[in-house]
Design an enzyme around this catalytic site. Structure first.
Site, PDB file in Angstrom:
ATOM      1  N   HIS A   1      98.641  -6.694-120.802  1.00 29.56           N
ATOM      2  CA  HIS A   1      99.400  -6.529-119.554  1.00 29.56           C
ATOM      3  C   HIS A   1     100.880  -6.864-119.774  1.00 29.56           C
ATOM      4  O   HIS A   1     101.514  -7.492-118.930  1.00 29.56           O
ATOM      5  CB  HIS A   1      98.823  -7.420-118.446  1.00 29.56           C
TER       6      HIS A   1
ATOM      7  N   ASP B   1      93.319 -11.538-119.483  1.00 27.94           N
ATOM      8  CA  ASP B   1      92.353 -10.475-119.121  1.00 27.94           C
ATOM      9  C   ASP B   1      92.680  -9.165-119.832  1.00 27.94           C
ATOM     10  O   ASP B   1      93.837  -8.893-120.160  1.00 27.94           O
ATOM     11  CB  ASP B   1      92.381 -10.255-117.599  1.00 27.94           C
ATOM     12  N   GLU B   2      91.661  -8.384-120.026  1.00 26.18           N
ATOM     13  CA  GLU B   2      91.773  -6.976-120.422  1.00 26.18           C
ATOM     14  C   GLU B   2      92.729  -6.728-121.595  1.00 26.18           C
ATOM     15  O   GLU B   2      93.424  -5.717-121.625  1.00 26.18           O
ATOM     16  CB  GLU B   2      92.221  -6.137-119.206  1.00 26.18           C
ATOM     17  N   ALA B   3      92.731  -7.644-122.557  1.00 25.33           N
ATOM     18  CA  ALA B   3      93.549  -7.424-123.766  1.00 25.33           C
ATOM     19  C   ALA B   3      92.664  -6.683-124.763  1.00 25.33           C
ATOM     20  O   ALA B   3      92.309  -7.214-125.818  1.00 25.33           O
ATOM     21  CB  ALA B   3      94.035  -8.753-124.315  1.00 25.33           C
TER      22      ALA B   3
END
Ligand code: TNX
Length: 579
Positions: A294, A357-359
């Site tokens: 992100h 998150d969401e790496a």
């Protein structure tokens, strides 16, 4: 000095309705006397019951014969303590616009007042069952002479003030003077939170929101006794906080947002204003710098942080998981230390949220190794790590908190991290995600975690939600509002209300005091409050909102502003807006 109100009304705690007719034929004088008494009782009968508070208090003992009507010379008296004094000033500021009363504030005990705020080390007595959050406990007593709020801390007094505000007629929320009687129902409330961490998150990265917008969100939190505002300050679409040592983060990375709008960022002074506004409302700001994924906006500003050392194009879409700072380059850790150091210096609270998150492109040991180094940086700054639950596999560091956002309560990796000492903030996507639609036809929001109507926001138990996680490991609850689809304050409020009070009750109120049937009745009275304050909300069909013909106004008040039915329109960027 106005007459002391007569309060020998019938022993009911409900709203004023009418007169009782009996079969006896009384003499004319008696009739006149009883009519005058009934009229007086009607006038002093509060439109709100003592139990109509959201979130539900721990204990409520109504005394219908002890209602209190605010006299014209009402005054606020408070213990001689700067923080308590500030709460008293806050109370006066809340009540002055609608009541039109001067409401002077002065110290106790020189002059007894009608609204008394007392800091007391001994009262209320924290029960053995309450731990660190006993600090937020308060007691509120209402009798014919006045209102007394007693607490061990200014925070407890502040929560008591929010309760008092809800016990006054809805018109108290008007920002202009309303003629009428300001009656508070008699009795005693003793109250304390069930969970110490009660929060909401605002994503200011996908769309930028002004300081004033954020302050207004803080007002909504405070009203419902939420005590943390998590600000999601950085994401692919924008970097929203000025960092002196890496200035292009804001000046370059802050110039974008979803849909191609102008973006924006907070200067240190802006951010301090937010933090200060929150602190005055006993809300702690939790800043998030989302790492290592992100991070597209940061990479646009500083290509040396990017894996190939090449700046990516600015991103204004809504996909996730494609960007990351280079975990193999030492400069990345200098960047993290500088940014977190500056953010920590601006933030008085104990928490630093590091995202995580969401790496998707930083996998396995590269990911845990990165998170562990960042956790050490946070610890070195003397702050407590908070991260999305993806950071669970990384080593435990003292006090670490995982924010769980899953939709399936069976998460062995998180349960294992809890066994190693992690605590949890629960934000289950299918109950607490305020960017989910209420219903299929909700004009904005997502549905990847399901539809979340008010009942769904309300109906879950944080203490038993995750398999293998004991209640003691649950620090509290947070309601995130992601803003890919949200572009204005009205849209924020539409998604927040009425679900935020539902989640506030999940976090504040003990399970024994909670029930959906009771909640929807109590919440119904808040519609007129929001209307009086000009706050947008979703008029959910699940809540029995008072009909315009119901007696929700106090005598002499203007008719409530009509709640505009949200309409959906399509803007130039293909986004749905509430108008
Ligand atoms: C998942 S929840 C995200 C966000 C999105 C959100 C949209 C989480 C930690 N990450 O990046 O904005 O879904 O609902």
């Amino acid at each position: 000095m106005p007459a002391t109100p007569t309060t020998d009304g019938p022993a009911t705690d409900g709203p004023a309705t009418g007169f009782v007719v009996t079969g006896v034929e009384p003499a004319a004088a008696e009739l006149a006397g009883s009519a005058a008494g009934a009229a007086e009782r009607l006038l002093t009968r509060p439109p709100v019951g003592l139990g109509d508070v959201v979130p539900a208090p721990a204990s409520v003992r109504p005394q219908p014969a002890a209602n209190f009507a605010l006299p014209a010379d009402a005054a606020v008296r408070v213990s001689a303590d700067p923080a308590a004094r500030d709460v008293a000033e806050h109370l006066a500021e809340l009540l002055r616009p609608a009541t039109g009363l001067p409401l002077p504030v002065a110290d106790l005990p020189t002059i007894p007042g009608t609204l008394m705020l007392t800091l007391s080390a001994t009262a209320p007595r924290p029960s053995a069952a309450v731990r660190e959050w006993a600090a937020e406990e308060y007691r509120l007593d209402v009798d014919v002479d006045g209102v007394r709020i007693t607490a061990g801390t200014a925070t407890g007094l502040f929560h008591g003030v929010q309760t008092l505000r809800q016990l006054l007629p809805a018109a108290v929320e008007s920002r202009t003077t309303v003629a009428g009687r300001w009656v508070v129902p008699g009795g005693t409330i003793v109250d304390r939170p069930h969970f110490p961490y009660r929060g909401a998150m605002l994503d200011v990265a996908r769309h930028f929101f002004t300081v004033d917008d954020v302050c207004r969100v803080i007002d909504h939190l405070a009203r419902y006794k939420l005590n943390h505002l998590h600000l999601h300050l950085t994401d692919d679409q924008g970097w929203r906080i000025a960092v002196d040592s890496w200035p292009r983060l804001a000046t370059v990375g802050g110039r974008t947002e979803v849909g191609g709008g102008p973006g924006g960022w907070y200067t240190a002074a802006d951010y301090r204003r937010i933090v200060g506004y929150a602190a005055r409302r006993h809300v702690t700001v939790v800043p998030e710098v989302d790492l290592p994924g992100h991070t597209n906006a940061a990479l646009v500003a500083y290509p040396e942080l990017a894996p190939g050392k090449v700046a990516p194009p600015p991103y204004t879409g809504t996909e996730v998981g494609f960007s990351y700072v280079d975990p193999t380059d030492e400069r990345t850790y200098d960047f993290v230390a500088d940014v977190l150091g500056e953010v920590a210096a601006l933030t008085p609270g104990p928490w630093l949220h590091i995202g995580g998150d969401e790496a998707y492109k930083v996998k396995g040991a590269a990911y845990t190794g990165f998170v562990e180094r960042v956790q050490q940086i946070v610890a070195g700054l003397g702050r407590t790590v908070v991260g999305w639950h993806q950071i669970a596999p990384a080593d435990q560091v003292d006090g670490r908190v995982l924010q769980w956002w899953g939709t399936d309560g069976d998460d062995p990796t998180v349960a294992e991290a809890v066994r190693r000492g992690a605590r949890l903030i629960l934000s289950p996507g299918n109950h607490a995600y305020l960017d989910m639609k209420y219903a299929p036809d909700t004009p904005l929001g997502h549905d990847w975690a399901g539809l979340i109507d008010v009942h769904r926001a309300y109906h879950w138990d944080p203490a038993t939600h995750l398999t293998g996680v004991p209640a003691e490991a649950v620090l509290g609850v947070e309601a995130p509002l992601w803003t890919e689809s949200v572009t204005s304050l009205a849209e924020i409020e539409f998604l927040l209300l009425p679900r935020l009070p539902a989640l506030a009750e999940v976090a504040w109120s003990a399970p024994s005091t909670r029930s959906w049937a009771g909640f929807r009745e109590r919440l119904a009275g808040h519609g007129p409050r929001w209307q009086a304050a000009g706050i947008t909300f979703h008029p959910s069909p699940e809540i029995p909102w008072p009909r315009p013909s119901d007696n929700v106004r106090i005598a002499g008040s203007p008719p409530p502003a009509r709640q505009p039915r949200p309409r959906s329109v399509t803007s130039g960027q293909g986004q749905t807006k509430i108008t």
